[in-house]
Design a protein around this motif. Sequence first.
Motif, short mmCIF file in Angstrom:
data_model
loop_
_atom_site.label_atom_id
_atom_site.label_comp_id
_atom_site.label_asym_id
_atom_site.label_seq_id
_atom_site.Cartn_x
_atom_site.Cartn_y
_atom_site.Cartn_z
N GLU A 10 0.83 -1.20 0.00
CA GLU A 10 0.00 0.00 0.00
C GLU A 10 0.86 1.25 0.00
O GLU A 10 0.56 2.22 -0.70
CB GLU A 10 -0.94 0.00 1.20
N GLN A 11 1.95 1.25 0.77
CA GLN A 11 2.86 2.39 0.79
C GLN A 11 3.54 2.57 -0.57
O GLN A 11 3.72 3.70 -1.03
CB GLN A 11 3.90 2.24 1.89
N GLU A 14 1.00 4.18 -2.86
CA GLU A 14 0.86 5.60 -2.55
C GLU A 14 2.06 6.38 -3.08
O GLU A 14 1.89 7.47 -3.63
CB GLU A 14 0.72 5.81 -1.05
N ARG A 18 2.04 9.38 -5.90
CA ARG A 18 2.68 10.69 -5.70
C ARG A 18 3.63 10.99 -6.85
O ARG A 18 3.66 12.12 -7.35
CB ARG A 18 3.43 10.73 -4.37
#
Length: 142
Positions: A10-11, A14, A18
Amino acid sequence: MDEKTREALEQADEAALRRVRTVAGLMDEAVRVPGTDYKVGLDPILGIVPGGGDLVSAGISLYIIAEAAYLGVPLSTLVKMLGTVTVDVVGGSVPVLGTLFDAYWKANKWNVDTLEEYLGVEGEEETADPDEPVSIDVTESD
């Protein structure tokens, strides 16, 4: 899949979002045109360079599509995104008018919107000061 692995993925997702948002912003909406609310990016500026400017711009645009593929976007959506970039390259390669076309046709922003729609995430609100420098956090993994 354990919780730690799921959280790491998930990181990574993300971080990828970005990155593509940053690239799209730089290419399509980096600078506000004085006296208007309209923004342009590096895409029309690169398009001024004869011969290779539009190809460099297309290469940068392909990065967004590569990230989308990494995030699991289906082939049909990737083909749609490639079509958007193709229109950008062909339209932008027309002498003189191509620069105006590049300022209008925001392929990178549209492709990021398509990616966000597929992932079911909201677009990033523009609340940051445009004069504030952009920072990208880089962390080491084991």
